[in-house]
Design an enzyme around this catalytic site. Structure first.
Site, PDB file in Angstrom:
ATOM      1  N   CYS A  73     -21.991  -7.350 -51.160  1.00  0.00           N
ATOM      2  CA  CYS A  73     -21.466  -6.600 -52.583  1.00  0.00           C
ATOM      3  C   CYS A  73     -21.124  -5.163 -51.987  1.00  0.00           C
ATOM      4  O   CYS A  73     -21.659  -4.365 -52.068  1.00  0.00           O
ATOM      5  CB  CYS A  73     -22.855  -6.259 -53.084  1.00  0.00           C
ATOM      6  SG  CYS A  73     -23.003  -5.472 -54.595  1.00  0.00           S
ATOM      7  N   ASP A 134     -24.493 -12.328 -35.377  1.00  0.00           N
ATOM      8  CA  ASP A 134     -23.698 -11.585 -34.528  1.00  0.00           C
ATOM      9  C   ASP A 134     -24.415 -10.621 -33.591  1.00  0.00           C
ATOM     10  O   ASP A 134     -23.901 -10.244 -32.521  1.00  0.00           O
ATOM     11  CB  ASP A 134     -22.887 -10.331 -35.472  1.00  0.00           C
ATOM     12  CG  ASP A 134     -21.999 -11.062 -36.414  1.00  0.00           C
ATOM     13  OD1 ASP A 134     -21.707 -12.540 -36.255  1.00  0.00           O
ATOM     14  OD2 ASP A 134     -21.499 -10.463 -37.373  1.00  0.00           O
ATOM     15  N   GLY A 192     -21.893 -22.680 -19.151  1.00  0.00           N
ATOM     16  CA  GLY A 192     -21.367 -22.856 -17.892  1.00  0.00           C
ATOM     17  C   GLY A 192     -19.695 -22.834 -18.081  1.00  0.00           C
ATOM     18  O   GLY A 192     -18.942 -23.562 -17.446  1.00  0.00           O
ATOM     19  N   ARG A 268      -5.996 -26.765 -25.380  1.00  0.00           N
ATOM     20  CA  ARG A 268      -6.561 -27.189 -26.759  1.00  0.00           C
ATOM     21  C   ARG A 268      -7.325 -26.097 -27.244  1.00  0.00           C
ATOM     22  O   ARG A 268      -7.993 -25.473 -26.683  1.00  0.00           O
ATOM     23  CB  ARG A 268      -7.166 -28.400 -26.743  1.00  0.00           C
ATOM     24  CG  ARG A 268      -6.451 -29.750 -26.232  1.00  0.00           C
ATOM     25  CD  ARG A 268      -5.744 -30.329 -27.449  1.00  0.00           C
ATOM     26  NE  ARG A 268      -5.146 -31.580 -27.197  1.00  0.00           N
ATOM     27  CZ  ARG A 268      -3.829 -31.656 -26.541  1.00  0.00           C
ATOM     28  NH1 ARG A 268      -3.222 -30.621 -26.091  1.00  0.00           N
ATOM     29  NH2 ARG A 268      -3.407 -32.881 -26.392  1.00  0.00           N
TER      30      ARG A 268
HETATM   31  O1  F6P Z   1     -21.836 -11.533 -40.085  1.00  0.00           O
HETATM   32  C1  F6P Z   1     -22.047 -12.759 -39.873  1.00  0.00           C
HETATM   33  C2  F6P Z   1     -20.475 -13.590 -39.914  1.00  0.00           C
HETATM   34  O2  F6P Z   1     -20.844 -14.805 -39.802  1.00  0.00           O
HETATM   35  C3  F6P Z   1     -19.524 -13.154 -38.811  1.00  0.00           C
HETATM   36  O3  F6P Z   1     -19.787 -13.653 -37.594  1.00  0.00           O
HETATM   37  C4  F6P Z   1     -18.220 -13.338 -39.508  1.00  0.00           C
HETATM   38  O4  F6P Z   1     -17.155 -12.730 -38.891  1.00  0.00           O
HETATM   39  C5  F6P Z   1     -18.623 -13.116 -40.854  1.00  0.00           C
HETATM   40  O5  F6P Z   1     -19.916 -13.297 -41.127  1.00  0.00           O
HETATM   41  C6  F6P Z   1     -17.991 -14.161 -41.813  1.00  0.00           C
HETATM   42  O6  F6P Z   1     -18.060 -13.705 -43.019  1.00  0.00           O
HETATM   43  P1  F6P Z   1     -17.806 -14.912 -44.491  1.00  0.00           P
HETATM   44  O7  F6P Z   1     -18.928 -15.870 -44.356  1.00  0.00           O
HETATM   45  O8  F6P Z   1     -18.044 -13.707 -45.453  1.00  0.00           O
HETATM   46  O9  F6P Z   1     -16.465 -15.395 -44.158  1.00  0.00           O
END
Ligand code: F6P
Length: 370
Positions: A73, A134, A192, A268
C-alpha cells in the site's frame, strides 16, 4: 486494552497464519476482542475489518500465505491516507494493533501510531511482528517465513543438483531476498553450493563474472565426474540480471577454453521466484509465528507500544533498544524506531551484522573450491 486488530501486510510469508491464530486465541482468552483486517493497510482504508473467534482460526496453522490476505500500500506514505486509516480504527474502537510484515509494513505501523499524528484522536498502541522471507529486519534472528523459504530452496536445489551432476553442468540459481543476501548465503551452505553471490559483497559485474568463471574452471578440473557439477546461488539483490550473467559467463568460458565444445560448457539458469514464498510453513515457522504473537498480544495488554517482538536476535541488543520479554525467553521486545533505523544499515550492507555475514562468507569461499 479491550479491542486488538491484526493485519498482515507486504509480501506474505509462511507462518503468518500461525501468528494470526495465536493472537486470536491468546487475546480472546484474556478477554479482548480480536479483529482481523483484510488485505493489510489497503483493507484498513476500505474498512474491511472482521471479528476473529477461535473457530475462525481453527486449522489455519498449517496453511501457507495468510488467511487475512496481504497487499502493498504505497499510498500509506501520505499523512491524509493514514488519517483515514486511524479514523476507521477509531470508529471500531480499536485500542491496539498488531502488524505482521516486513520493514515497509512496520514503518507504516510506526507512523500510524505516531502520537504527533494522532494528536487529540483516539490513542493507538502498536506492536510489530517481523514476517518476511528476506530476513532483512534488524535485531531479529529469524523473521516468520525464512525457515520455510530456506527449506524450499534446499529442496529445489537438491533436485537441480541431480540433473546438474548427470549432465556435468553449471547452474546459476536465483533466489528471492530483495536487497538482502541472507537466503542466498544460508541456502548455499545448506545445499553445498560452490559459490554464493549476494549484494552485501558489493562486487562489480566484471568481478562477479570472473569469480564465476574461475569457480567453474577450478571445479571442472576435478578427477571425479560426480564432483564436477557446479551450483551457484545468486541473490535477487545482485544487480546483474541472471540472463546477462549467463551470457557474459558463457562468452568468457568460450574465450578461456577455446578447445571445449561450447555445448559442454554452457551454463543453465533457474529463477526460483515466488515458489520460495509459498508452501506449508515448517514446524519452526509455526512455532516462531505462534510465540511472537503470544508476546505481542501480552505486551499490548500490558500497555506496551512501538515495539517489535523479535525471535532471538543475532546480535547483542543494546539496553537502550530492547530487552528479553518477560513472557518468553526466546523473544525480545525491541524499540520499533531503532529496529527500522538499523534495518536501513543492514540492507545497505553497513551494519555490523551485514558486514559479519559478508565477511564470514568470503572467508569460506576458498574452502569450497578445494
Ligand atoms: O519481500 C518479500 C519478497 O518476496 C522479496 O523477496 C521480493 O523481492 C518481493 O517480495 C517480491 O514482491 P512482489 O511479490 O510484490 O513481486
Amino acid at each position: 486494552m479491550k479491542r486488538i486488530a491484526v493485519l498482515t501486510s507486504g509480501g506474505d510469508a509462511p507462518g503468518m497464519n500461525a501468528a494470526i491464530r495465536a493472537a486470536t486465541l491468546i487475546g480472546r482468552a484474556a478477554g479482548a476482542d480480536i479483529l482481523g483486517i483484510e488485505r493489510g493497510y489497503k483493507g484498513l482504508l476500505e474498512d474491511a475489518l472482521v471479528p476473529l473467534a477461535p473457530g475462525d482460526v481453527q486449522g489455519i496453522l498449517r496453511e501457507g500465505g495468510t488467511i487475512l490476505g496481504s497487499a502493498r500500500c504505497k499510498e500509506f506514505h501520505h499523512r491524509e491516507v493514514r488519517d483515514k486509516a486511524r479514523e476507521n480504527l477509531s470508529k471500531r474502537e480499536v485500542d491496539g494493533l498488531i502488524v505482521i510484515g516486513g520493514n515497509g509494513s512496520l514503518t507504516g505501523a510506526l507512523h500510524l501510531a505516531n502520537p504527533d499524528e494522532i494528536g487529540s484522536g483516539r490513542p493507538l498502541k502498536v506492536i510489530g511482528i517481523p514476517a518476511s522471507i528476506d530476513n532483512d529486519l534488524a535485531y531479529s534472528g529469524l523473521s516468520i517465513g525464512v525457515d520455510t523459504a530456506m527449506n524450499t530452496i534446499v529442496e529445489a536445489c537438491d533436485k537441480i543438483a541431480d540433473t546438474a551432476t548427470a549432465h556435468d553442468r553449471t547452474f546459476i540459481i536465483e533466489v528471492m531476498g530483495r536487497d538482502c543476501g541472507y537466503l542466498a548465503m544460508t541456502s548455499a551452505i545448506a545445499v553445498g553450493a560452490d559459490l554464493a553471490l549476494f549484494p552485501e559483497a558489493g562486487k562489480s559485474e566484471d568481478k562477479i563474472v570472473d569469480q564465476i568463471v574461475n569457480t567453474i574452471l577450478a571445479i571442472r578440473k576435478r578427477q571425479s565426474k560426480r564432483a564436477r557439477r557446479v551450483l551457484i546461488i545468486k541473490a535477487e539483490g545482485v544487480a546483474v540480471p541472471v540472463e546477462r550473467m549467463k551470457t557474459l559467463v558463457d562468452a568468457k568460458l568460450r574465450e578461456r577454453t577455446p578447445d571445449a565444445e561450447p555445448s559442454t560448457i554452457e551454463t543453465r539458469v533457474t529463477v526460483l521466484g515466488h515458489v520460495v514464498r509459498g508452501g506449508r510453513p515448517s514446524a519452526l515457522d509455526r512455532l516462531i509465528g505462534s510465540r511472537l504473537a503470544n508476546v505481542a498480544v501480552r505486551a499490548l495488554l500490558k500497555g506496551q507500544t512501538h515495539k517489535m517482538a523479535a525471535w532471538m536476535s543475532q546480535v547483542e541488543v543494546p539496553a537502550t533498544v530492547g530487552a528479553r520479554s518477560p513472557f518468553d525467553p526466546h523473544v525480545w521486545l525491541v524499540d520499533l524506531q531503532a529496529v527500522l533505523a538499523e534495518t536501513e544499515n543492514l540492507i545497505a550492507g553497513k551494519s555490523p551484522l551485514a558486514r559479519w555475514r559478508a565477511g564470514a562468507f568470503e572467508e569460506i569461499e576458498d574452502a569450497l573450491l578445494q
